[in-house]
Design a protein around this motif. Structure first.
Motif, PDB file in Angstrom:
ATOM      1  N   VAL A  18      35.947 104.439   2.978  1.00 33.77           N
ATOM      2  CA  VAL A  18      34.693 104.350   3.732  1.00 33.77           C
ATOM      3  C   VAL A  18      34.616 103.050   4.519  1.00 33.77           C
ATOM      4  CG1 VAL A  18      32.183 104.307   3.547  1.00 33.77           C
ATOM      5  CG2 VAL A  18      33.490 105.796   2.050  1.00 33.77           C
ATOM      6  N   LEU A  19      34.892 101.935   3.867  1.00 31.96           N
ATOM      7  CA  LEU A  19      34.644 100.633   4.474  1.00 31.96           C
ATOM      8  C   LEU A  19      35.811 100.081   5.285  1.00 31.96           C
ATOM      9  CD1 LEU A  19      32.792  99.036   1.443  1.00 31.96           C
ATOM     10  CD2 LEU A  19      31.799 100.136   3.452  1.00 31.96           C
ATOM     11  N   SER A  20      36.998 100.609   5.081  1.00 27.20           N
ATOM     12  CA  SER A  20      38.161 100.119   5.816  1.00 27.20           C
ATOM     13  C   SER A  20      38.694 101.154   6.801  1.00 27.20           C
ATOM     14  CB  SER A  20      39.257  99.732   4.818  1.00 27.20           C
ATOM     15  OG  SER A  20      40.456  99.453   5.472  1.00 27.20           O
ATOM     16  N   LEU A  23      36.390 106.718   6.805  1.00 33.69           N
ATOM     17  CA  LEU A  23      36.440 108.140   6.481  1.00 33.69           C
ATOM     18  C   LEU A  23      35.331 108.429   5.472  1.00 33.69           C
ATOM     19  CD1 LEU A  23      40.301 108.559   5.987  1.00 33.69           C
ATOM     20  CD2 LEU A  23      38.944 109.265   7.966  1.00 33.69           C
ATOM     21  N   GLY A  24      34.700 109.573   5.584  1.00 36.31           N
ATOM     22  CA  GLY A  24      33.628 109.936   4.663  1.00 36.31           C
ATOM     23  C   GLY A  24      32.305 109.285   4.993  1.00 36.31           C
ATOM     24  N   ILE A  25      32.085 108.986   6.247  1.00 30.11           N
ATOM     25  CA  ILE A  25      30.854 108.305   6.668  1.00 30.11           C
ATOM     26  C   ILE A  25      29.627 109.200   6.514  1.00 30.11           C
ATOM     27  CG2 ILE A  25      29.687 107.252   8.659  1.00 30.11           C
ATOM     28  CD1 ILE A  25      31.838 105.488   7.481  1.00 30.11           C
ATOM     29  N   CYS A  26      29.772 110.500   6.742  1.00 30.47           N
ATOM     30  CA  CYS A  26      28.618 111.415   6.671  1.00 30.47           C
ATOM     31  C   CYS A  26      27.934 111.354   5.303  1.00 30.47           C
ATOM     32  CB  CYS A  26      29.049 112.835   7.023  1.00 30.47           C
ATOM     33  SG  CYS A  26      27.729 114.044   6.901  1.00 30.47           S
ATOM     34  N   PHE A  28      28.354 109.047   3.096  1.00 32.45           N
ATOM     35  CA  PHE A  28      28.052 107.631   2.866  1.00 32.45           C
ATOM     36  C   PHE A  28      26.673 107.287   3.420  1.00 32.45           C
ATOM     37  CE2 PHE A  28      28.394 103.181   4.474  1.00 32.45           C
ATOM     38  CZ  PHE A  28      28.483 102.541   3.251  1.00 32.45           C
ATOM     39  N   LEU A  29      26.363 107.754   4.606  1.00 31.49           N
ATOM     40  CA  LEU A  29      25.060 107.479   5.207  1.00 31.49           C
ATOM     41  C   LEU A  29      23.986 108.441   4.713  1.00 31.49           C
ATOM     42  CD1 LEU A  29      26.116 106.711   8.889  1.00 31.49           C
ATOM     43  CD2 LEU A  29      25.469 105.077   7.111  1.00 31.49           C
ATOM     44  N   GLY A  30      24.380 109.677   4.399  1.00 27.26           N
ATOM     45  CA  GLY A  30      23.399 110.700   4.059  1.00 27.26           C
ATOM     46  C   GLY A  30      22.930 110.701   2.621  1.00 27.26           C
ATOM     47  N   VAL A  31      23.797 110.345   1.685  1.00 24.09           N
ATOM     48  CA  VAL A  31      23.458 110.482   0.264  1.00 24.09           C
ATOM     49  C   VAL A  31      23.244 109.134  -0.409  1.00 24.09           C
ATOM     50  CG1 VAL A  31      24.188 111.614  -1.886  1.00 24.09           C
ATOM     51  CG2 VAL A  31      24.868 112.571   0.268  1.00 24.09           C
ATOM     52  N   SER A  32      23.374 108.052   0.321  1.00 18.66           N
ATOM     53  CA  SER A  32      23.291 106.735  -0.313  1.00 18.66           C
ATOM     54  C   SER A  32      21.870 106.173  -0.356  1.00 18.66           C
ATOM     55  CB  SER A  32      24.215 105.752   0.429  1.00 18.66           C
ATOM     56  OG  SER A  32      23.817 105.624   1.774  1.00 18.66           O
ATOM     57  N   LYS A  33      20.860 107.013  -0.167  1.00 18.42           N
ATOM     58  CA  LYS A  33      19.482 106.502  -0.206  1.00 18.42           C
ATOM     59  C   LYS A  33      19.034 106.174  -1.617  1.00 18.42           C
ATOM     60  CE  LYS A  33      17.983 108.771   3.996  1.00 18.42           C
ATOM     61  NZ  LYS A  33      17.184 109.792   4.612  1.00 18.42           N
ATOM     62  N   LYS A  34      19.567 106.903  -2.606  1.00 22.97           N
ATOM     63  CA  LYS A  34      19.185 106.680  -4.002  1.00 22.97           C
ATOM     64  C   LYS A  34      20.437 106.551  -4.846  1.00 22.97           C
ATOM     65  CE  LYS A  34      14.702 108.682  -3.817  1.00 22.97           C
ATOM     66  NZ  LYS A  34      13.919 109.823  -3.714  1.00 22.97           N
ATOM     67  N   ASN A 101      20.579 120.183  -6.951  1.00 27.22           N
ATOM     68  CA  ASN A 101      19.472 120.257  -5.990  1.00 27.22           C
ATOM     69  C   ASN A 101      19.311 118.958  -5.202  1.00 27.22           C
ATOM     70  OD1 ASN A 101      18.799 122.902  -6.642  1.00 27.22           O
ATOM     71  ND2 ASN A 101      17.490 122.256  -8.333  1.00 27.22           N
ATOM     72  N   SER A 102      19.536 117.814  -5.847  1.00 29.52           N
ATOM     73  CA  SER A 102      19.360 116.539  -5.137  1.00 29.52           C
ATOM     74  C   SER A 102      20.466 116.299  -4.107  1.00 29.52           C
ATOM     75  CB  SER A 102      19.285 115.374  -6.126  1.00 29.52           C
ATOM     76  OG  SER A 102      20.515 115.185  -6.775  1.00 29.52           O
ATOM     77  N   LEU A 103      21.663 116.815  -4.369  1.00 29.78           N
ATOM     78  CA  LEU A 103      22.752 116.648  -3.403  1.00 29.78           C
ATOM     79  C   LEU A 103      22.579 117.568  -2.198  1.00 29.78           C
ATOM     80  CD1 LEU A 103      25.860 116.272  -5.726  1.00 29.78           C
ATOM     81  CD2 LEU A 103      24.710 114.504  -4.426  1.00 29.78           C
ATOM     82  N   GLY A 104      21.940 118.705  -2.420  1.00 30.41           N
ATOM     83  CA  GLY A 104      21.613 119.608  -1.313  1.00 30.41           C
ATOM     84  C   GLY A 104      22.812 119.985  -0.467  1.00 30.41           C
ATOM     85  N   ILE A 105      22.659 119.853   0.833  1.00 29.99           N
ATOM     86  CA  ILE A 105      23.670 120.276   1.792  1.00 29.99           C
ATOM     87  C   ILE A 105      24.928 119.405   1.733  1.00 29.99           C
ATOM     88  CG2 ILE A 105      22.742 118.869   3.669  1.00 29.99           C
ATOM     89  CD1 ILE A 105      24.324 122.344   4.046  1.00 29.99           C
ATOM     90  N   TYR A 106      24.815 118.200   1.169  1.00 30.40           N
ATOM     91  CA  TYR A 106      25.956 117.292   1.162  1.00 30.40           C
ATOM     92  C   TYR A 106      27.058 117.726   0.201  1.00 30.40           C
ATOM     93  CZ  TYR A 106      23.098 114.364   4.052  1.00 30.40           C
ATOM     94  OH  TYR A 106      22.324 113.895   5.084  1.00 30.40           O
ATOM     95  N   LEU A 107      26.718 118.522  -0.802  1.00 32.37           N
ATOM     96  CA  LEU A 107      27.743 118.994  -1.730  1.00 32.37           C
ATOM     97  C   LEU A 107      28.760 119.902  -1.051  1.00 32.37           C
ATOM     98  CD1 LEU A 107      28.782 118.869  -4.587  1.00 32.37           C
ATOM     99  CD2 LEU A 107      27.262 120.739  -5.171  1.00 32.37           C
ATOM    100  N   PRO A 108      28.336 120.951  -0.338  1.00 31.64           N
ATOM    101  CA  PRO A 108      29.353 121.750   0.357  1.00 31.64           C
ATOM    102  C   PRO A 108      30.064 120.968   1.463  1.00 31.64           C
ATOM    103  CG  PRO A 108      27.169 122.758   0.593  1.00 31.64           C
ATOM    104  CD  PRO A 108      27.017 121.551  -0.259  1.00 31.64           C
ATOM    105  N   LEU A 109      29.447 119.890   1.934  1.00 31.23           N
ATOM    106  CA  LEU A 109      30.085 119.086   2.978  1.00 31.23           C
ATOM    107  C   LEU A 109      31.273 118.281   2.460  1.00 31.23           C
ATOM    108  CD1 LEU A 109      27.106 117.787   5.144  1.00 31.23           C
ATOM    109  CD2 LEU A 109      28.827 119.486   5.739  1.00 31.23           C
TER     110      LEU A 109
END
Length: 197
Positions: A18-20, A23-26, A28-34, A101-109
């Motif tokens: 992610v940081l170098s 890769l995997g930014i979606c 990283f930005l979408g699920v890192s709120k909690k 349920n909390s992962l929602g759409i990000y799990l299939p992603l």
């Protein structure tokens, strides 16, 4: 043993997907709120990374390379990753419905998470053997988790700060992500000093 430790530490710190490698930014930005969703997503990504490496390595070595079908690697690997993500999704839905349920759409992603496909392809590019590939995948997954957990903490902290109106939302999130990314550059000298890689 030193080689495996060097591969693991490099995957976690200096070649963090992610940081170098960005890769995997979606997710990283979408699920890192909690923190709890960041940990859940990271655990699922680690599982998929390691398992997809364990499954794709023999397929690549004994089927694709042996028969001169290396050009099908990306297609075959995506199909394997998609099947494994479906397995994780079914297991989470059955055993951890709250996390599901909390992962929602990000799990299939996770299927389209380029970090998962990236680790499998980079293992081949680096010429790693089976166990080296597994360790690199584990390091990549743990690095993904470290980035997610750190960034979840940063984002939770940002919510309690007064951010200028023009920076609120995505701009401050991207600035914070870039600062976290830059902070990982400091590990390069440490890992190189420890393992001489």
């Amino acid at each position: 043993m030193k080689l495996f430790l060097a591969i693991l530490m490099t995957g976690i710190l200096t070649e963090n997907f992610v940081l170098s490698k960005f890769l995997g930014i979606c997710p990283f930005l979408g699920v890192s709120k909690k923190l709890n969703t960041a940990l859940g997503m990271s655990t699922a990504v680690i599982f998929v990374m390691v398992l997809s490496t364990a499954v794709t390595y023999p397929i690549n070595q004994y089927l694709l390379v042996k028969n001169g079908l290396e050009y099908l690697q990306t297609l075959v690997f995506i199909l394997v990753i998609a099947a494994l993500v479906q397995l994780v999704e079914i297991a989470l839905k059955k055993f951890l419905p709250a996390l599901y349920n909390s992962l929602g759409i990000y799990l299939p992603l996770i299927t389209t998470n380029c970090a998962v496909l990236g680790v499998v392809l980079l293992n081949i590019d680096k010429g790693y053997g089976f166990w080296q590939s597994i360790v690199n995948s584990l390091g990549g997954g743990l690095g993904f988790m470290l980035a997610m957990v750190l960034f979840a903490g940063v984002r939770e902290r940002l919510e309690s700060c007064e951010v200028p109106k023009f920076l609120q939302g995505l701009p401050i999130t991207l600035i914070a992500a870039s600062l976290v990314s830059v902070s990982f550059l400091g590990f390069t000298g440490i890992v190189e000093g420890m393992f001489g890689s």
